[in-house]
Design a protein around this motif. Sequence first.
Motif, PDB file in Angstrom:
ATOM      1  N   LYS A 128       3.321  66.231 -11.658  1.00 42.74           N
ATOM      2  CA  LYS A 128       3.714  66.015 -10.266  1.00 42.74           C
ATOM      3  C   LYS A 128       2.604  66.323  -9.263  1.00 42.74           C
ATOM      4  O   LYS A 128       2.673  65.865  -8.124  1.00 42.74           O
ATOM      5  N   GLN A 129       1.576  67.106  -9.686  1.00 45.70           N
ATOM      6  CA  GLN A 129       0.598  67.553  -8.692  1.00 45.70           C
ATOM      7  C   GLN A 129      -0.859  67.261  -9.032  1.00 45.70           C
ATOM      8  O   GLN A 129      -1.730  67.448  -8.184  1.00 45.70           O
ATOM      9  N   ILE A 130      -1.154  66.809 -10.236  1.00 43.53           N
ATOM     10  CA  ILE A 130      -2.532  66.432 -10.566  1.00 43.53           C
ATOM     11  C   ILE A 130      -2.684  64.932 -10.390  1.00 43.53           C
ATOM     12  O   ILE A 130      -2.072  64.141 -11.112  1.00 43.53           O
ATOM     13  N   ARG A 131      -3.506  64.534  -9.430  1.00 44.71           N
ATOM     14  CA  ARG A 131      -3.734  63.108  -9.204  1.00 44.71           C
ATOM     15  C   ARG A 131      -4.742  62.551 -10.191  1.00 44.71           C
ATOM     16  O   ARG A 131      -4.604  61.436 -10.692  1.00 44.71           O
ATOM     17  N   ALA A 132      -5.801  63.340 -10.472  1.00 43.75           N
ATOM     18  CA  ALA A 132      -6.864  62.853 -11.346  1.00 43.75           C
ATOM     19  C   ALA A 132      -7.600  64.029 -11.973  1.00 43.75           C
ATOM     20  O   ALA A 132      -7.659  65.121 -11.402  1.00 43.75           O
ATOM     21  N   ILE A 133      -8.138  63.786 -13.161  1.00 46.35           N
ATOM     22  CA  ILE A 133      -8.995  64.754 -13.851  1.00 46.35           C
ATOM     23  C   ILE A 133     -10.300  64.060 -14.181  1.00 46.35           C
ATOM     24  O   ILE A 133     -10.303  62.935 -14.686  1.00 46.35           O
ATOM     25  N   ARG A 134     -11.389  64.733 -13.907  1.00 48.43           N
ATOM     26  CA  ARG A 134     -12.711  64.161 -14.168  1.00 48.43           C
ATOM     27  C   ARG A 134     -13.506  65.142 -15.018  1.00 48.43           C
ATOM     28  O   ARG A 134     -13.553  66.334 -14.716  1.00 48.43           O
ATOM     29  N   PHE A 135     -14.109  64.639 -16.082  1.00 48.77           N
ATOM     30  CA  PHE A 135     -14.937  65.458 -16.960  1.00 48.77           C
ATOM     31  C   PHE A 135     -16.411  65.130 -16.728  1.00 48.77           C
ATOM     32  O   PHE A 135     -16.812  63.967 -16.825  1.00 48.77           O
ATOM     33  N   GLU A 136     -17.185  66.159 -16.404  1.00 47.73           N
ATOM     34  CA  GLU A 136     -18.646  66.035 -16.330  1.00 47.73           C
ATOM     35  C   GLU A 136     -19.222  66.975 -17.388  1.00 47.73           C
ATOM     36  O   GLU A 136     -18.490  67.772 -17.989  1.00 47.73           O
ATOM     37  N   SER A 137     -20.503  66.902 -17.611  1.00 43.84           N
ATOM     38  CA  SER A 137     -21.128  67.827 -18.553  1.00 43.84           C
ATOM     39  C   SER A 137     -20.929  69.258 -18.061  1.00 43.84           C
ATOM     40  O   SER A 137     -21.372  69.625 -16.976  1.00 43.84           O
ATOM     41  N   SER A 138     -20.220  70.052 -18.849  1.00 44.10           N
ATOM     42  CA  SER A 138     -19.959  71.464 -18.574  1.00 44.10           C
ATOM     43  C   SER A 138     -19.127  71.693 -17.313  1.00 44.10           C
ATOM     44  O   SER A 138     -19.171  72.769 -16.724  1.00 44.10           O
ATOM     45  N   MET A 139     -18.334  70.709 -16.921  1.00 44.31           N
ATOM     46  CA  MET A 139     -17.554  70.835 -15.697  1.00 44.31           C
ATOM     47  C   MET A 139     -16.281  69.991 -15.801  1.00 44.31           C
ATOM     48  O   MET A 139     -16.308  68.889 -16.328  1.00 44.31           O
ATOM     49  N   VAL A 140     -15.182  70.544 -15.308  1.00 38.74           N
ATOM     50  CA  VAL A 140     -13.934  69.783 -15.210  1.00 38.74           C
ATOM     51  C   VAL A 140     -13.474  69.840 -13.758  1.00 38.74           C
ATOM     52  O   VAL A 140     -13.484  70.908 -13.133  1.00 38.74           O
ATOM     53  N   ILE A 141     -13.071  68.698 -13.222  1.00 34.24           N
ATOM     54  CA  ILE A 141     -12.684  68.594 -11.822  1.00 34.24           C
ATOM     55  C   ILE A 141     -11.270  68.037 -11.735  1.00 34.24           C
ATOM     56  O   ILE A 141     -10.929  67.048 -12.401  1.00 34.24           O
ATOM     57  N   PHE A 142     -10.450  68.653 -10.897  1.00 32.36           N
ATOM     58  CA  PHE A 142      -9.073  68.223 -10.693  1.00 32.36           C
ATOM     59  C   PHE A 142      -8.860  67.875  -9.223  1.00 32.36           C
ATOM     60  O   PHE A 142      -9.310  68.594  -8.334  1.00 32.36           O
ATOM     61  N   GLU A 143      -8.156  66.774  -8.991  1.00 37.08           N
ATOM     62  CA  GLU A 143      -7.791  66.387  -7.634  1.00 37.08           C
ATOM     63  C   GLU A 143      -6.281  66.548  -7.484  1.00 37.08           C
ATOM     64  O   GLU A 143      -5.520  66.108  -8.347  1.00 37.08           O
ATOM     65  N   LYS A 144      -5.870  67.179  -6.392  1.00 36.62           N
ATOM     66  CA  LYS A 144      -4.454  67.482  -6.210  1.00 36.62           C
ATOM     67  C   LYS A 144      -3.786  66.509  -5.245  1.00 36.62           C
ATOM     68  O   LYS A 144      -4.359  66.132  -4.222  1.00 36.62           O
ATOM     69  N   ALA A 145      -2.565  66.105  -5.580  1.00 31.59           N
ATOM     70  CA  ALA A 145      -1.744  65.277  -4.695  1.00 31.59           C
ATOM     71  C   ALA A 145      -0.313  65.345  -5.214  1.00 31.59           C
ATOM     72  O   ALA A 145      -0.072  65.640  -6.384  1.00 31.59           O
TER      73      ALA A 145
END
Length: 269
Positions: free
Chosen positions: A191-208
């Motif tokens: 319900k709240q994670i719009r997107a997940i992005r994987f980079e080298s040694s990094m994880v990014i989450f966008e909320k909506a």
Amino acid sequence: MFQNVKEFIANYPTESPKIRKYENYIDFYESIFLKFKNQDIRVLEIGVQHGGSLELWKALTTPSSQIVGLDILPQTKQHEDERVRIFVGDQGDERFLTNVSNEAGEFDIIIDDGSHIPFHQKATFEKFFFENLRDGGIYVVEDCHTSYWRDYGGGLRKSGSFIEFSKTLVDEVNAWHGQRKKAEEVSNYTKQIRAIRFESSMVIFEKAQMTAPKNIELGVETIDVKTLPVAGSMGGIMNRLRKVEFLRSLVRRSPFLWRLMSKQIRRPD
């Protein structure tokens, strides 16, 4: 206020507080802070140590933006100024995280550069992502390579690592398309994670705030796929069989049956 991260790095005085970031982080942070350009925002960084990254966030945000740091070392209080506030405590202490969550308020960007211990990263994410990140905000977990390091309790595809935890959230983001299609059947992750992005040694989450995605159909059909003729030696049989959903399902799951079917599709002369 610098226009970009590379400009900041090129002009950073050697006697200033130490910054250590992987090269690939630079372009990423460039794009993230560009999203909030000329906006007064709030940034939370878990793990500030020497304070160099605090200088970076200050340089990339407006003078009215606020930055909050969290660190286990009492000496980091020296980094406080009119724009920066520091909370001192253990990232692994649930009570401390709750106190910070209750007192610090909401943020547009949250960056976890703390202990890099996978279970700390997970607990911190589950606290601050849901309770302190605004809709449209970005949650960044740096140094996820520790998920592969045995010294940190990690390993390749090791259960309990932050990378493996993040992989499970990919399924949560897509839960609307599985068996759980109603709002009451999906998790808060869905319900709240719009997107997940994987980079080298990094994880990014966008909320909506997410709801079940709806198909948007425009225009008219130019091919009648339901009655598309099938030729070949088995054409007649295939034309009849493809009307049975169970058999269509078998074809989708079998590379052999798919190749057999595709060969029977009538090609234009």
